[in-house]
Design an enzyme around this catalytic site. Sequence first.
Site, PDB file in Angstrom:
ATOM      1  N   ARG A 127      15.003 -12.988 -24.115  1.00 22.22           N
ATOM      2  CA  ARG A 127      14.709 -11.625 -23.660  1.00 22.22           C
ATOM      3  C   ARG A 127      15.202 -11.342 -22.247  1.00 22.22           C
ATOM      4  O   ARG A 127      15.233 -10.198 -21.829  1.00 22.22           O
ATOM      5  CB  ARG A 127      13.209 -11.333 -23.779  1.00 22.22           C
ATOM      6  CG  ARG A 127      12.338 -12.192 -22.903  1.00 22.22           C
ATOM      7  CD  ARG A 127      10.867 -12.040 -23.249  1.00 22.22           C
ATOM      8  NE  ARG A 127      10.167 -11.165 -22.327  1.00 22.22           N
ATOM      9  CZ  ARG A 127       8.856 -10.998 -22.326  1.00 22.22           C
ATOM     10  NH1 ARG A 127       8.104 -11.603 -23.229  1.00 22.22           N
ATOM     11  NH2 ARG A 127       8.282 -10.207 -21.462  1.00 22.22           N
TER      12      ARG A 127
ATOM     13  N   ASN B 164       7.781  -7.853 -27.179  1.00 19.26           N
ATOM     14  CA  ASN B 164       8.768  -8.415 -26.237  1.00 19.26           C
ATOM     15  C   ASN B 164       9.111  -9.836 -26.647  1.00 19.26           C
ATOM     16  O   ASN B 164      10.270 -10.234 -26.672  1.00 19.26           O
ATOM     17  CB  ASN B 164       8.228  -8.398 -24.810  1.00 19.26           C
ATOM     18  CG  ASN B 164       7.778  -7.013 -24.392  1.00 19.26           C
ATOM     19  OD1 ASN B 164       8.171  -6.032 -25.018  1.00 19.26           O
ATOM     20  ND2 ASN B 164       6.956  -6.930 -23.378  1.00 19.26           N
ATOM     21  N   ASP B 165       8.078 -10.600 -26.979  1.00 17.95           N
ATOM     22  CA  ASP B 165       8.325 -11.969 -27.437  1.00 17.95           C
ATOM     23  C   ASP B 165       8.614 -12.027 -28.931  1.00 17.95           C
ATOM     24  O   ASP B 165       9.432 -12.828 -29.373  1.00 17.95           O
ATOM     25  CB  ASP B 165       7.129 -12.867 -27.088  1.00 17.95           C
ATOM     26  CG  ASP B 165       7.198 -13.334 -25.648  1.00 17.95           C
ATOM     27  OD1 ASP B 165       8.296 -13.737 -25.209  1.00 17.95           O
ATOM     28  OD2 ASP B 165       6.179 -13.270 -24.945  1.00 17.95           O
TER      29      ASP B 165
ATOM     30  N   CYS C 148       1.214  -4.037 -27.781  1.00 16.51           N
ATOM     31  CA  CYS C 148       1.298  -3.920 -26.324  1.00 16.51           C
ATOM     32  C   CYS C 148       2.659  -4.329 -25.797  1.00 16.51           C
ATOM     33  O   CYS C 148       2.864  -4.404 -24.590  1.00 16.51           O
ATOM     34  CB  CYS C 148       0.189  -4.730 -25.660  1.00 16.51           C
ATOM     35  SG  CYS C 148       0.251  -6.472 -26.076  1.00 16.51           S
TER      36      CYS C 148
ATOM     37  N   GLU D  14       2.814 -12.481 -31.344  1.00 16.92           N
ATOM     38  CA  GLU D  14       4.110 -12.389 -30.654  1.00 16.92           C
ATOM     39  C   GLU D  14       5.031 -13.537 -31.051  1.00 16.92           C
ATOM     40  O   GLU D  14       6.070 -13.741 -30.439  1.00 16.92           O
ATOM     41  CB  GLU D  14       3.920 -12.304 -29.138  1.00 16.92           C
ATOM     42  CG  GLU D  14       3.082 -13.389 -28.524  1.00 16.92           C
ATOM     43  CD  GLU D  14       2.915 -13.222 -27.001  1.00 16.92           C
ATOM     44  OE1 GLU D  14       3.670 -12.475 -26.376  1.00 16.92           O
ATOM     45  OE2 GLU D  14       2.010 -13.874 -26.458  1.00 16.92           O
TER      46      GLU D  14
ATOM     47  N   HIS E  59       0.804  -1.225   0.000  1.00 17.23           N
ATOM     48  CA  HIS E  59       0.000   0.000   0.000  1.00 17.23           C
ATOM     49  C   HIS E  59       0.835   1.271   0.000  1.00 17.23           C
ATOM     50  O   HIS E  59       0.479   2.260  -0.635  1.00 17.23           O
ATOM     51  CB  HIS E  59      -0.951  -0.006   1.194  1.00 17.23           C
ATOM     52  CG  HIS E  59      -2.314  -0.404   0.805  1.00 17.23           C
ATOM     53  ND1 HIS E  59      -3.258  -0.828   1.692  1.00 17.23           N
ATOM     54  CD2 HIS E  59      -2.907  -0.435  -0.407  1.00 17.23           C
ATOM     55  CE1 HIS E  59      -4.366  -1.113   1.051  1.00 17.23           C
ATOM     56  NE2 HIS E  59      -4.169  -0.896  -0.228  1.00 17.23           N
TER      57      HIS E  59
ATOM     58  N   ARG F  24      -2.373  -7.896 -17.901  1.00 19.35           N
ATOM     59  CA  ARG F  24      -1.644  -9.171 -17.758  1.00 19.35           C
ATOM     60  C   ARG F  24      -2.299  -9.959 -16.629  1.00 19.35           C
ATOM     61  O   ARG F  24      -1.883  -9.881 -15.477  1.00 19.35           O
ATOM     62  CB  ARG F  24      -0.169  -8.911 -17.432  1.00 19.35           C
ATOM     63  CG  ARG F  24       0.652  -8.379 -18.610  1.00 19.35           C
ATOM     64  CD  ARG F  24       2.122  -8.265 -18.239  1.00 19.35           C
ATOM     65  NE  ARG F  24       2.984  -8.127 -19.384  1.00 19.35           N
ATOM     66  CZ  ARG F  24       3.455  -6.963 -19.855  1.00 19.35           C
ATOM     67  NH1 ARG F  24       3.138  -5.838 -19.258  1.00 19.35           N
ATOM     68  NH2 ARG F  24       4.248  -6.941 -20.918  1.00 19.35           N
TER      69      ARG F  24
ATOM     70  N   ARG G   9      -5.899 -10.092 -21.193  1.00 20.13           N
ATOM     71  CA  ARG G   9      -5.192 -11.214 -21.802  1.00 20.13           C
ATOM     72  C   ARG G   9      -5.362 -12.431 -20.907  1.00 20.13           C
ATOM     73  O   ARG G   9      -5.212 -12.347 -19.686  1.00 20.13           O
ATOM     74  CB  ARG G   9      -3.706 -10.886 -21.936  1.00 20.13           C
ATOM     75  CG  ARG G   9      -2.919 -12.083 -22.467  1.00 20.13           C
ATOM     76  CD  ARG G   9      -1.514 -11.729 -22.743  1.00 20.13           C
ATOM     77  NE  ARG G   9      -0.740 -11.590 -21.521  1.00 20.13           N
ATOM     78  CZ  ARG G   9       0.542 -11.257 -21.512  1.00 20.13           C
ATOM     79  NH1 ARG G   9       1.171 -11.014 -22.649  1.00 20.13           N
ATOM     80  NH2 ARG G   9       1.198 -11.165 -20.376  1.00 20.13           N
TER      81      ARG G   9
HETATM   82  C1  PEP Z   1       4.982  -9.218 -25.315  1.00 17.90           C
HETATM   83  O1  PEP Z   1       5.458 -10.355 -25.441  1.00 17.90           O
HETATM   84  O2  PEP Z   1       5.320  -8.248 -26.021  1.00 17.90           O
HETATM   85  C2  PEP Z   1       3.987  -8.939 -24.267  1.00 17.90           C
HETATM   86  C3  PEP Z   1       3.357  -7.788 -24.217  1.00 17.90           C
HETATM   87  O3  PEP Z   1       3.743  -9.902 -23.357  1.00 17.90           O
HETATM   88  P1  PEP Z   1       4.700 -10.253 -22.121  1.00 17.90           P
HETATM   89  O4  PEP Z   1       5.741  -9.184 -22.022  1.00 17.90           O
HETATM   90  O5  PEP Z   1       3.800 -10.327 -20.937  1.00 17.90           O
HETATM   91  O6  PEP Z   1       5.247 -11.575 -22.538  1.00 17.90           O
HETATM   92 MG    MG Z   2       4.559 -12.081 -24.507  1.00 24.66          MG
END
Ligand code: PEP
Ligand code: MG
Length: 570
Positions: A464, A453-454, A501, A430, A188, A295, A331
């Site tokens: 990553r 990201n993936d 995203c 992704e 908090h 998420r 998601r």
């Molecule tokens: C991604 O892979 O770009 C993504 C938004 O999901 P996460 O980072 O939760 O794997």
């Molecule tokens: Mg991902």
Amino acid sequence: MPEKMQGMGAIPGVGIGYIMKAGQALDGYLAAYQPGTVEEELEKLDSAVAEVADILEKSVEQMRAVGHDEQANIMEAHLFLAQDPMLTDGMTDKVQEMGNAPAAILASAAESAKIFQSMDDEYLRERAADVLDVSKRIAGKILGIKEPEVGDRMVILCGYEVEPSVIASVPDDKIAGVIMGQGSTTCHAVIIAKSRAIPTVVGMEHRLDAIPEGAFVIIDGHTGDIFVDPDEETIKEYEAKLAKQRADEERYAALKDLPAVTKDGVEVQLAANIGSPNDAENAAKYGNKGVGLFRSEFVFMGREDIPSEEMQFESYKKAVEACNGELCVIRTMDIGGDKPLPYLNIPHEDNPFLGYRAIRISLNRRDLFMPQLKAILRAGVYGRAAIMAPMIVSVDEILRLRSFVREAMQELEDEGKEYSKTVQLGIMVETPAAAVMTPIFAKYVDFFSIGTNDLVQYTLSVDRVNPNVGYLYNHFHPAVLQLIQRTIKSASDRGIWSGMCGEMASDPYAAVILMAMGISELSMSAPSIPRVKEMLRSVTYEEAQKHLAKVMEMETGEQVLKYLHEALTH
Ligand code: PEP
Ligand code: MG
């Protein structure tokens, strides 16, 4: 040399001020306390409770008046606790038993907190900290401990756990930062500090002892750096950073209610990435338009068993409501890869990023997936919700997903529960396979959201989370750009929307070329929204298309990055 210490950056920003130790133990005061008769102690309890309730009531009013709603809500919860007979009766009984009001208050609070701590529900578990906070304040009143006295100087609150009420009691124009020994970024105290954008460093543990009361200190809430007694050069460097931060904040605040639109009228929706419904509420102060990625795995993490449909429903409903009529993309659970979940008992894998994860688990575990889908469909009644599946690689997975959603609707129908029939169904793009397949996938879904990201990880074969290969990780690599462009085009050819995203969405330079490719939405951590908006508002669609044409001819990611930084730094 100034002493430089390293903690964990929890809330970014530079803070410069004088240390005020806060949230310290009451042990010393307690040892020196001389109790009176039981009647006198009971009277002290009653008047301390009334005094604290009074302070809290005023503090709620003040917070509301300056728009700190989240903080006001937490203080209001403390007020209710201070007036809750369950708590105060317990304290009265203990005073009668022990004859020492402050010791009895703390003992009774510890017992109540223990009960909260043993509860399944995370929300109720967190109430334990609130009970201890309020009770400490009541006991502190009797022990003669003053509320934090803030003079003319800017203060940095410092303690192992700085109670939310202590942070709340220091006004905006006097608080420069918070340093905590404990390492949680979701407690908090951190939530309150975040809602007021107070730079915060956590995880200092026992090293706090090396930071003396009254010391002049600089903190960097992004890097976690703490400079105790800094030299002239460091002060100058950080004063300049602070001045820039203030200037940025002023410009960003002015942008909050303006659209993310280019000079010639092309608009991109800037949404927030969140991990909890509270994040959705916090995002509002950065001017987000909805949530592009909730998420949901965070709802599953930090617990000992699968969260029930009801618990998930409450969480999603709160997030949907916080979107105020804009879309909230939830998601489905993305467990596996770098996010393990012990109670699923997934055996060790050598390649977890290529293994049993995300939608692969969901499609295989009806007991997990059905309650989640039903909870999202039900939350859709309270605004606009979307279901988004992670890690899709084939049409088969999308068809099975759709059939699960149909079944979930049927079950809700049979159970007579209210749900939304207009919840959108989308997928994350992704994996390289998904990006290549988008012309086909577009037939079966309502939208794509590109998870860079993936996507970067899989396209470039770069883990990553492995810093040794981090130098290869570049979202401007031509292979990645081509897959992104293909995805956006497939969506527009089929008349569905596409968004992004992954972290790339928060890169203002990338935003320009993504807008030129025709992306409709960019979703990012909320504090990044103003920077991206400022960039989009500074260009025209026509210019952006010229930059896009140039970068799509380039041979390396480094060239793209260099070109965009040169062309777009005004
Ligand atoms: C991604 O892979 O770009 C993504 C938004 O999901 P996460 O980072 O939760 O794997
Ligand atoms: Mg991902």
